[in-house]
Design a protein around this motif. Structure first.
Motif, PDB file in Angstrom:
ATOM      1  N   GLU A  52       1.120  -1.337   0.006  1.00  0.00           N
ATOM      2  CA  GLU A  52      -0.038  -0.072  -0.136  1.00  0.00           C
ATOM      3  C   GLU A  52       0.843   1.158  -0.031  1.00  0.00           C
ATOM      4  OE1 GLU A  52      -3.523   1.692   2.555  1.00  0.00           O
ATOM      5  OE2 GLU A  52      -2.355   0.372   3.605  1.00  0.00           O
ATOM      6  N   ASN A  53       0.370   2.340  -0.645  1.00  0.00           N
ATOM      7  CA  ASN A  53       1.166   3.492  -0.518  1.00  0.00           C
ATOM      8  C   ASN A  53       0.128   4.504  -0.313  1.00  0.00           C
ATOM      9  OD1 ASN A  53       1.368   6.287  -2.386  1.00  0.00           O
ATOM     10  ND2 ASN A  53       3.427   5.403  -1.610  1.00  0.00           N
ATOM     11  N   ILE A  55      -0.438   7.600  -0.642  1.00  0.00           N
ATOM     12  CA  ILE A  55      -1.107   8.401  -1.882  1.00  0.00           C
ATOM     13  C   ILE A  55      -1.878   7.564  -2.832  1.00  0.00           C
ATOM     14  CG2 ILE A  55      -0.568  10.268  -3.639  1.00  0.00           C
ATOM     15  CD1 ILE A  55       1.867  11.014  -2.064  1.00  0.00           C
ATOM     16  N   GLU A  56      -1.075   6.784  -3.418  1.00  0.00           N
ATOM     17  CA  GLU A  56      -2.010   5.983  -4.425  1.00  0.00           C
ATOM     18  C   GLU A  56      -2.703   4.776  -3.917  1.00  0.00           C
ATOM     19  OE1 GLU A  56      -1.527   7.014  -7.831  1.00  0.00           O
ATOM     20  OE2 GLU A  56      -0.696   8.635  -6.727  1.00  0.00           O
ATOM     21  N   GLN A 105       3.266   5.585 -10.605  1.00  0.00           N
ATOM     22  CA  GLN A 105       3.029   5.879  -9.429  1.00  0.00           C
ATOM     23  C   GLN A 105       3.942   7.421  -8.954  1.00  0.00           C
ATOM     24  OE1 GLN A 105       2.743   3.207  -6.249  1.00  0.00           O
ATOM     25  NE2 GLN A 105       0.587   2.463  -6.899  1.00  0.00           N
ATOM     26  N   ALA A 108       2.923  10.227 -10.641  1.00  0.00           N
ATOM     27  CA  ALA A 108       1.484  10.680  -9.986  1.00  0.00           C
ATOM     28  C   ALA A 108       1.772  11.560  -8.666  1.00  0.00           C
ATOM     29  CB  ALA A 108       0.820   9.714  -9.843  1.00  0.00           C
ATOM     30  N   GLN A 109       2.817  10.953  -7.822  1.00  0.00           N
ATOM     31  CA  GLN A 109       3.091  11.438  -6.683  1.00  0.00           C
ATOM     32  C   GLN A 109       4.139  12.422  -6.534  1.00  0.00           C
ATOM     33  OE1 GLN A 109       5.096   8.108  -4.471  1.00  0.00           O
ATOM     34  NE2 GLN A 109       3.453   6.793  -4.944  1.00  0.00           N
ATOM     35  N   ASP A 125       5.736   7.033 -18.741  1.00  0.00           N
ATOM     36  CA  ASP A 125       5.713   5.850 -17.836  1.00  0.00           C
ATOM     37  C   ASP A 125       6.960   4.992 -18.264  1.00  0.00           C
ATOM     38  OD1 ASP A 125       3.558   6.920 -16.889  1.00  0.00           O
ATOM     39  OD2 ASP A 125       2.136   5.442 -17.597  1.00  0.00           O
ATOM     40  N   GLN A 166       8.502  14.901  -4.208  1.00  0.00           N
ATOM     41  CA  GLN A 166       6.785  14.409  -3.833  1.00  0.00           C
ATOM     42  C   GLN A 166       6.092  15.413  -3.567  1.00  0.00           C
ATOM     43  OE1 GLN A 166       9.891  13.116  -2.333  1.00  0.00           O
ATOM     44  NE2 GLN A 166       9.497  13.688  -0.343  1.00  0.00           N
ATOM     45  N   ASN A 171       4.495  10.808   2.452  1.00  0.00           N
ATOM     46  CA  ASN A 171       4.428   9.689   1.462  1.00  0.00           C
ATOM     47  C   ASN A 171       4.935   8.556   2.131  1.00  0.00           C
ATOM     48  OD1 ASN A 171       4.193   8.401  -0.952  1.00  0.00           O
ATOM     49  ND2 ASN A 171       5.416   9.689  -2.176  1.00  0.00           N
ATOM     50  N   THR A 173       5.141   4.351   1.938  1.00  0.00           N
ATOM     51  CA  THR A 173       4.680   2.719   1.449  1.00  0.00           C
ATOM     52  C   THR A 173       4.970   1.692   2.489  1.00  0.00           C
ATOM     53  OG1 THR A 173       5.407   3.538  -0.789  1.00  0.00           O
ATOM     54  CG2 THR A 173       5.324   1.048  -0.405  1.00  0.00           C
TER      55      THR A 173
END
Length: 282
Positions: A52-53, A55-56, A105, A108-109, A125, A166, A171, A173
């Motif tokens: 899990e992150n 943010i994402e 990711q 995005a972050q 990407d 970031q 942030n 993970t």
């Protein structure tokens, strides 16, 4: 002991694995599935994969493979702060950069920073942050940049132009250690954040109040659920399994009776283990 991790070298998962297993042989894997297969097939004793992150959100592939490989359990969780840096080949200049590469990711972050300072430069990407850094290092004749971590910059000899890009300071993970040993990971050198139990629950059938029945098993016992995540079973619309975390150390009577009550309502339970959560350095 061989430890698989989601590669390539210099990935955030390797940073986590190196802190969790500093004296063991680390084996990079191309995908999360490869990590699970390495443990399942005996090519590695354990594996470290992202869960899990902040943010994402949840890494859905990890949940899917936990469900598909019931012999694999969770030994521990580890939380690591995530810091992204913009880097280029030392022979190039940021003013000449034509494209920025990184994992979706990571892009995005870092979206707001990149959009503010490098809006006109296309972003593309890449399979991972580390692979993007490696690609930049191997192409000095092309003015490109990567978003990756400090370890990647050091490993591939890149120059960091902007640090900590970031968009959110918080942030983090969350990683998990998986194995077939059904043991609890121990480490006296890392800070322990807490303890929890993990389980996958499948309802016997889709009926009104089914999920409420499951949750009430924990509610009336005042057992705190820190995470409830649903994933499709891929057998039809409306068919799901649930990943649930119950906070606190294992108590034979409390937890044992909760599992028995879940069985009494015909819920299918894959108990993933009771394990500790550790704090890592970025």
């Amino acid at each position: 002991m061989k430890i698989a991790f989601l590669g390539p070298h210099a990935s955030f998962t390797q940073l986590a694995a190196a802190q969790l297993f500093s004296d063991e042989e680390l084996l990079p894997q191309a995908s999360i599935l490869d990590c699970f297969n390495a443990v399942e097939n005996g090519d590695a004793v354990k594996a470290v994969v992202p869960l899990e992150n902040s943010i994402e959100g949840t890494v859905s592939m990890t949940l899917d493979y936990l469900y598909k490989t019931p012999s694999i359990k969770i030994e521990a969780e580890a939380v690591m702060p995530i810091a992204h840096h913009l880097m280029i080949h030392p022979e190039n200049s940021i003013e000449d950069v034509e494209r920025i590469y990184s994992h979706p990711q990571a892009l995005a972050q870092s979206f707001h920073f990149l959009d503010t300072h490098y809006k006109e430069i296309p972003k593309q990407d890449f399979s991972s942050t580390a692979a993007a850094a490696k690609f930049v290092s191997e192409n000095p004749d092309t003015a490109i940049a990567a978003v990756a971590n400090q370890f990647a910059a050091n490993l591939y000899g890149l120059k960091i132009i902007n640090r900590n890009i970031q968009d959110f300071e918080q942030n983090h993970t969350r990683f998990i250690i998986i194995s077939k040993e059904h043991t609890q990971y121990q480490n006296d050198h890392l800070e322990v954040l807490g303890e929890k139990s993990g389980m996958l629950i499948t309802l016997p059938e889709d009926h009104p109040g089914g999920l409420h029945q499951v949750l009430s098993v924990f509610a009336w016992r005042k057992m705190n659920l820190s995470k409830i995540e649903s994933r499709t079973l891929k057998t039809g619309l409306g068919n799901y399994f649930f990943f649930i975390n119950v906070e606190g150390p294992w108590q034979d009577i409390l937890h044992g009776n909760a599992l028995k009550e879940l069985e009494s309502i015909n819920a299918n339970i894959d108990f993933l283990g009771n394990y500790r959560e550790f704090l890592l350095e970025s």
